[in-house]
Structure formats: C-alpha cells, structure tokens
Design a protein around this motif. Structure first.
Motif, mmCIF file in Angstrom:
data_model
loop_
_atom_site.group_PDB
_atom_site.id
_atom_site.type_symbol
_atom_site.label_atom_id
_atom_site.label_comp_id
_atom_site.label_asym_id
_atom_site.label_seq_id
_atom_site.Cartn_x
_atom_site.Cartn_y
_atom_site.Cartn_z
ATOM 1 N N ASP A 195 -104.359 11.182 7.324
ATOM 2 C CA ASP A 195 -103.035 12.399 7.765
ATOM 3 C C ASP A 195 -104.386 13.327 9.157
ATOM 4 N N TYR A 196 -105.297 13.562 8.839
ATOM 5 C CA TYR A 196 -106.221 14.932 9.305
ATOM 6 C C TYR A 196 -106.903 14.264 10.479
ATOM 7 N N GLY A 197 -106.628 12.883 10.947
ATOM 8 C CA GLY A 197 -107.118 12.103 12.112
ATOM 9 C C GLY A 197 -108.817 11.709 11.771
ATOM 10 N N GLY A 198 -108.624 11.207 10.574
ATOM 11 C CA GLY A 198 -110.076 10.908 9.719
ATOM 12 C C GLY A 198 -109.943 8.908 10.674
ATOM 13 N N PRO A 199 -110.695 7.837 10.130
ATOM 14 C CA PRO A 199 -112.034 8.414 9.972
ATOM 15 C C PRO A 199 -113.027 8.937 10.267
ATOM 16 N N VAL A 200 -112.759 9.079 11.901
ATOM 17 C CA VAL A 200 -114.124 10.032 12.592
ATOM 18 C C VAL A 200 -112.613 10.777 13.503
ATOM 19 N N LYS A 249 -107.035 19.362 21.233
ATOM 20 C CA LYS A 249 -107.966 19.076 22.698
ATOM 21 C C LYS A 249 -108.761 18.143 21.144
ATOM 22 N N ALA A 250 -109.024 17.706 19.719
ATOM 23 C CA ALA A 250 -109.183 17.296 19.013
ATOM 24 C C ALA A 250 -108.996 15.943 18.551
ATOM 25 N N VAL A 251 -109.473 15.209 19.027
ATOM 26 C CA VAL A 251 -108.349 14.255 19.193
ATOM 27 C C VAL A 251 -108.722 13.306 17.648
ATOM 28 N N LYS A 252 -107.283 12.692 17.321
ATOM 29 C CA LYS A 252 -107.292 12.588 16.011
ATOM 30 C C LYS A 252 -107.677 10.508 15.910
ATOM 31 N N TRP A 253 -108.328 9.556 14.880
ATOM 32 C CA TRP A 253 -109.014 8.849 14.769
ATOM 33 C C TRP A 253 -109.030 7.582 15.776
#
Length: 144
Positions: A96-101, A112-116
């Motif tokens: 949900d917060y863009g993990g695993p990385v 700008k903080a690209v999820k997944w």
C-alpha cells in the motif's frame, strides 16, 4: 545509457549495504509525515555499479503497475538522500505504501517517489511522467 546493465534479484538486493536516513515525506496536496526512517540503497550507488555513460542526462523510473513513470535529472539523482528504499520505520515497506521497494526523494514532493519500483533507465532526453502530463511540475521541490 549504461555500460554495465545490472539486474537485481530480491535475495541479492537485500544483501547489499544499506543506508538509514530519517526524512520527511511531503504530499503535494498539503499533508506531510515527519521523521520517517527509511533504509535502502542510495540511488547514486546503484547507478555507479551500472557505469553511467557521459551522454546520459536523465534517470527514468518505472512502477510495477505498468502505468506510473517519472524521472529525475542525473544531477538530482546524485543527491545524497535519494534512495531505493525497502524498509520504512524498521519494517518492510508494505504494498500500500509502494513496497517492496520504492524511490525516496525527500526534497521533492512524493509524486516523484515512484512506488513499486521495478526498473531504472538512463536516457539523454527528458521524460514527462504520470503526473507531469496531468499538469504537475517536472521539478517537484518542496517549498520550505
């Protein structure tokens, strides 16, 4: 635009030397989360392993959803606090917060903080990402 393309398997990625940093997370809509502890690999270290060609000017990021992309200039990608994070507040980053990385760019708004994050590409031309084609700034600096 690299001389040595690199592909990481999860088991190898998690064994890499990581950095811990505490930074704020800012949404362009006005909310922030202060003092988030991230752990991951500085992006500039990953790029160094790939041996970036001198013609490269931009770093393009691809999300695992196949839709979301964004980019930084090569200079922006070299900032000390830009990282590919795998832990947030001591835990694996949940999906949900863009993990695993996910990419972390603390001095810019979170779009700008690209999820997944699944792929990083070096190019010689600018890229308008998902939010830029919808009217957001290409340079998403947080105004203090």
């Amino acid at each position: 635009m690299v001389d040595e393309p690199v592909e990481y398997k999860w088991k190898d990625f998690v064994k890499m030397k990581r950095k811990v940093q505490v930074s704020d997370f800012h949404c362009v809509t006005g909310w922030s989360v202060r003092k988030v502890t991230y752990e991951g690999i500085p992006l500039k270290d990953l790029l160094k392993k790939a041996v970036v060609r001198k013609e490269a000017k931009y770093v393009k990021f691809y999300s695992g959803d196949g839709v979301y992309t964004d980019a930084l200039t090569l200079d922006q990608s070299q900032m000390d606090d830009v990282m590919v994070a795998m832990l947030m507040d001591g835990e694996l980053i949940p999906s949900d917060y863009g993990g695993p990385v996910r990419l972390i760019v603390p001095r810019m708004y979170a779009y700008k903080a690209v999820k997944w994050l699944v792929r990083v590409e070096l190019t010689d031309s600018p890229h308008l990402g998902y939010w830029q084609v919808r009217g957001y700034d290409t340079d998403a600096w947080v105004r203090k």
